[in-house]
Scaffold this motif. Structure first.
Motif, mmCIF file in Angstrom:
data_model
loop_
_atom_site.group_PDB
_atom_site.id
_atom_site.type_symbol
_atom_site.label_atom_id
_atom_site.label_comp_id
_atom_site.label_asym_id
_atom_site.label_seq_id
_atom_site.Cartn_x
_atom_site.Cartn_y
_atom_site.Cartn_z
ATOM 1 N N ILE A 267 0.684 -1.174 -0.128
ATOM 2 C CA ILE A 267 0.047 -0.019 0.124
ATOM 3 C C ILE A 267 0.796 1.245 0.012
ATOM 4 N N GLU A 268 1.894 1.091 1.073
ATOM 5 C CA GLU A 268 2.830 2.503 0.814
ATOM 6 C C GLU A 268 3.530 2.768 -0.395
ATOM 7 N N SER A 269 4.057 1.506 -1.011
ATOM 8 C CA SER A 269 4.939 1.688 -2.325
ATOM 9 C C SER A 269 3.930 2.312 -3.556
ATOM 10 N N MET A 270 2.604 1.622 -3.546
ATOM 11 C CA MET A 270 2.090 2.040 -4.583
ATOM 12 C C MET A 270 1.914 3.530 -5.168
ATOM 13 N N THR A 271 2.385 3.520 -6.413
ATOM 14 C CA THR A 271 1.793 5.176 -6.996
ATOM 15 C C THR A 271 0.667 4.798 -7.614
ATOM 16 N N ALA A 272 -0.450 5.519 -7.064
ATOM 17 C CA ALA A 272 -1.727 5.097 -7.660
ATOM 18 C C ALA A 272 -2.164 6.178 -8.715
ATOM 19 N N SER A 273 -1.743 5.622 -9.830
ATOM 20 C CA SER A 273 -2.053 6.455 -11.045
ATOM 21 C C SER A 273 -3.714 6.295 -11.194
ATOM 22 N N HIS A 274 -4.302 5.491 -10.784
ATOM 23 C CA HIS A 274 -5.914 5.148 -10.749
ATOM 24 C C HIS A 274 -6.380 5.413 -9.500
ATOM 25 N N VAL A 275 -7.363 6.167 -9.457
ATOM 26 C CA VAL A 275 -8.207 6.459 -8.177
ATOM 27 C C VAL A 275 -9.519 6.336 -8.522
ATOM 28 N N ARG A 276 -10.310 5.283 -8.107
ATOM 29 C CA ARG A 276 -11.653 5.084 -8.601
ATOM 30 C C ARG A 276 -12.608 4.818 -7.368
ATOM 31 N N LEU A 277 -13.959 5.327 -7.678
ATOM 32 C CA LEU A 277 -14.806 4.711 -6.863
ATOM 33 C C LEU A 277 -15.878 3.902 -7.545
ATOM 34 N N SER A 278 -16.650 2.900 -6.939
ATOM 35 C CA SER A 278 -17.595 2.072 -7.885
ATOM 36 C C SER A 278 -18.529 1.747 -6.839
ATOM 37 N N TRP A 279 -19.811 1.941 -7.162
ATOM 38 C CA TRP A 279 -21.129 1.613 -6.408
ATOM 39 C C TRP A 279 -21.798 0.372 -7.002
ATOM 40 N N ASP A 280 -22.391 -0.376 -6.250
ATOM 41 C CA ASP A 280 -23.503 -1.271 -6.519
ATOM 42 C C ASP A 280 -24.902 -0.551 -5.753
ATOM 43 N N HIS A 281 -25.865 -0.261 -6.611
ATOM 44 C CA HIS A 281 -26.859 0.268 -5.847
ATOM 45 C C HIS A 281 -28.129 -0.595 -5.615
ATOM 46 N N GLY A 282 -27.820 -1.742 -4.909
ATOM 47 C CA GLY A 282 -28.762 -2.403 -4.440
ATOM 48 C C GLY A 282 -29.727 -1.879 -3.185
ATOM 49 N N GLU A 283 -30.957 -2.497 -3.411
ATOM 50 C CA GLU A 283 -31.874 -1.823 -2.501
ATOM 51 C C GLU A 283 -31.843 -2.477 -1.295
ATOM 52 N N GLY A 284 -32.194 -1.666 -0.089
ATOM 53 C CA GLY A 284 -32.185 -2.142 1.164
ATOM 54 C C GLY A 284 -30.968 -1.880 2.069
ATOM 55 N N THR A 285 -31.243 -2.109 3.132
ATOM 56 C CA THR A 285 -29.826 -2.043 4.184
ATOM 57 C C THR A 285 -28.768 -3.003 3.905
ATOM 58 N N SER A 344 -31.987 2.532 -9.400
ATOM 59 C CA SER A 344 -32.706 1.750 -8.397
ATOM 60 C C SER A 344 -33.755 2.555 -7.892
ATOM 61 N N ALA A 345 -35.002 1.973 -8.045
ATOM 62 C CA ALA A 345 -36.297 2.534 -7.558
ATOM 63 C C ALA A 345 -36.309 3.292 -6.259
ATOM 64 N N GLY A 346 -35.608 2.444 -5.241
ATOM 65 C CA GLY A 346 -35.843 2.873 -4.053
ATOM 66 C C GLY A 346 -34.947 4.258 -3.607
ATOM 67 N N LYS A 347 -34.193 4.391 -4.652
ATOM 68 C CA LYS A 347 -33.389 5.805 -4.166
ATOM 69 C C LYS A 347 -33.559 6.705 -5.431
ATOM 70 N N ALA A 348 -33.829 6.243 -6.449
ATOM 71 C CA ALA A 348 -34.036 7.404 -7.760
ATOM 72 C C ALA A 348 -35.265 8.022 -7.536
ATOM 73 N N ALA A 352 -34.796 10.394 -12.403
ATOM 74 C CA ALA A 352 -33.551 10.327 -12.346
ATOM 75 C C ALA A 352 -32.671 9.152 -11.878
ATOM 76 N N SER A 353 -31.614 8.817 -12.424
ATOM 77 C CA SER A 353 -30.951 7.656 -12.135
ATOM 78 C C SER A 353 -30.106 8.036 -10.905
ATOM 79 N N VAL A 354 -29.845 6.855 -10.233
ATOM 80 C CA VAL A 354 -28.926 7.049 -8.808
ATOM 81 C C VAL A 354 -27.794 7.831 -9.304
#
Length: 456
Positions: A267-285, A344-348, A352-354
């Motif tokens: 982790i400490e040695s990696m030069t992160a040329s890619h920083v990504r966020l990614s969601w799965d919008h499943g409904e429910g807790t 996701s119908a529960g959040k949109a 509009a899309s989530v």
């Protein structure tokens, strides 16, 4: 008061039995299993049970009058008898040992020169090996048997025969770690898929005790948290919760193991040329998850996760993602790509899309007139799920895809997902979306400089 009296009558904070231990002792079943996390007092409870049977009195059940004859079955007779003897010694009432019986700190209890216990009332205890010669547990008519940690299956099968004549009792105390225990789970729970179906063994009760402050009021919450933090992520469910095997048979991500947790040096040695966020919008807790993925073009680390709460809104989800970036010293301006599932119908709202609602929330929280990044839909063409999961497993096997201790939900899914568990699928989908361009890049192309993985 003797230590055994204190255990029976006093509060847990002063040496009395804990709520979980009390449930075990009060259970009326002839055969009991205390399946528990580490350091919850299961062997201590087993030792108290043994003394009560030796003394011919029990606070919660009718036992045979003394003298009684008992066995204590241990995995390693030579190494474990001194350890279990120390548990027994801590509860031993005074002036009950027979002449010729003594406690030796190095050797354990010795009676007439051999391992064992003999009381003045005539009761005896003989330790037995649960892993060596099966003949060690053959023969004999016994009043009670305490099994501390599971023996071999050949030894286990003969134990009920030893107590059958006298209508005796067996209790098993264990944490399911250290040996394959599929056979024991099937013994207790049965197997409806076998031919013919195997029913559960009759007469056995289960007392499950998790390692929690509520179950261990004699310990501080800090000491328990420290103990859990020191556990391997692979064995938390076993060592903390008393669950069965840490890995599920026929799991899809067979390459995933302890070596897949990114070491600090990586982790400490990696030069992160890619920083990504990614969601799965499943409904429910607990069904919407977001991952922070770091990459250098060849190796990828799923570094952190957020999990939805009940009543979560896009603004709340965006705030959690921002907090996650902050933990890693990052801002929205470091994000090179973001991916999110379809509506996701529960959040949109209002059609509009989530993803669009999340983008607007990021703009609002960062006080910008436009979203700081676009949240793209992942590649979801036909066959992408199976191909993406195979590619993930390949990356893990090649040492190019890692997780961290912070991604607890993902680690659990990778350990147990077989392809059918919907509740385990959301973390895997979220990571698969975040790496979809890497996992499913056709040969001959290399989008956005990402490394290619050819799925075979």
């Amino acid at each position: 008061m003797s230590p055994l009296d204190i255990y029976e009558w006093c509060s847990p904070r002063t040496g009395g039995m804990t709520p979980g231990q009390r449930r075990f002792h009060a259970d009326p079943a002839r055969y009991r299993r205390l399946q528990a996390g580490n350091q919850v007092g299961k062997s201590y409870a087993g030792a108290a049970e043994a003394w009560w049977w030796m003394l011919g009195r029990h606070p919660h059940r009718i036992t045979p009058s003394a003298p009684t004859e008992g066995w204590i079955v241990l995995p390693d007779l030579q190494g474990d008898w001194p350890k279990i003897s120390a548990k027994l010694r801590a509860l031993q009432p005074p002036d009950i040992l027979a002449d010729g019986c003594r406690y030796d700190r190095m050797r354990g209890y010795i009676a007439s020169g051999a391992r064992g216990i003999a009381l003045r009332n005539g009761s005896t205890v003989t330790p037995k090996s649960g892993t060596q010669d099966p003949l060690a547990v053959e023969g004999g008519t016994i009043d009670w048997i305490w099994v501390d940690e599971p023996p071999k299956v050949t030894h286990w099968q003969s134990l009920p025969q030893r107590v059958a004549v006298r209508g005796g009792s067996i209790w098993l105390t264990f944490t399911p770690v250290g040996r394959p225990l599929g056979w024991l789970r099937e013994y207790f729970e049965g197997n409806p898929e076998s031919n013919p179906p195997t029913p559960p063994a009759p007469g056995w009760s289960e007392i499950r005790v998790r390692l929690t402050p509520e179950n261990c009021p004699h310990r501080s919450a800090e000491s328990i948290a420290d103990q859990v933090a020191a556990m391997s992520p692979w064995q938390v469910r076993q060592r903390r919760d008393g669950d069965w095997e840490g890995l599920t048979e026929a799991r899809r991500f067979v390459a995933f193991g302890e070596g897949s947790i990114a070491p600090d040096a990586l982790i400490e040695s990696m030069t992160a040329s890619h920083v990504r966020l990614s969601w799965d919008h499943g409904e429910g807790t607990n069904n919407q998850v977001c991952y922070l993925i770091l990459g250098d073009g060849r190796r990828w680390i799923v570094a952190d996760e957020t999990v939805s709460e009940k009543g979560s809104t896009p603004a709340m989800d965006a705030r959690r993602a921002l907090d996650m970036l902050t933990r890693w010293g990052l801002t929205v301006d470091h994000v090179t790509a973001a991916f999110g599932d379809v509506n996701s119908a529960g959040k949109a709202g209002a059609g509009a899309s989530v993803n669009a609602l999340l983008e607007a929330a990021f703009a609002d929280l960062t006080r910008r007139s436009a979203p700081p990044f676009e949240i793209r839909r992942p590649n979801k063409r036909g066959g992408s799920v199976e191909a993406g999961e195979k590619a993930m497993n390949s990356l893990i096997r090649e040492g190019r895809l890692f997780t961290t201790a912070r991604t607890a939900s993902l680690n659990t899914s990778l350990q147990h997902y077989t392809g059918s568990e919907k509740d385990l699928k959301h973390p895997i989908d979220a990571v698969r979306y975040g790496l979809s361009d890497v996992l499913l890049t056709p040969p001959g192309s290399d989008p956005r400089g990402a490394s290619r993985l050819i799925v075979v």
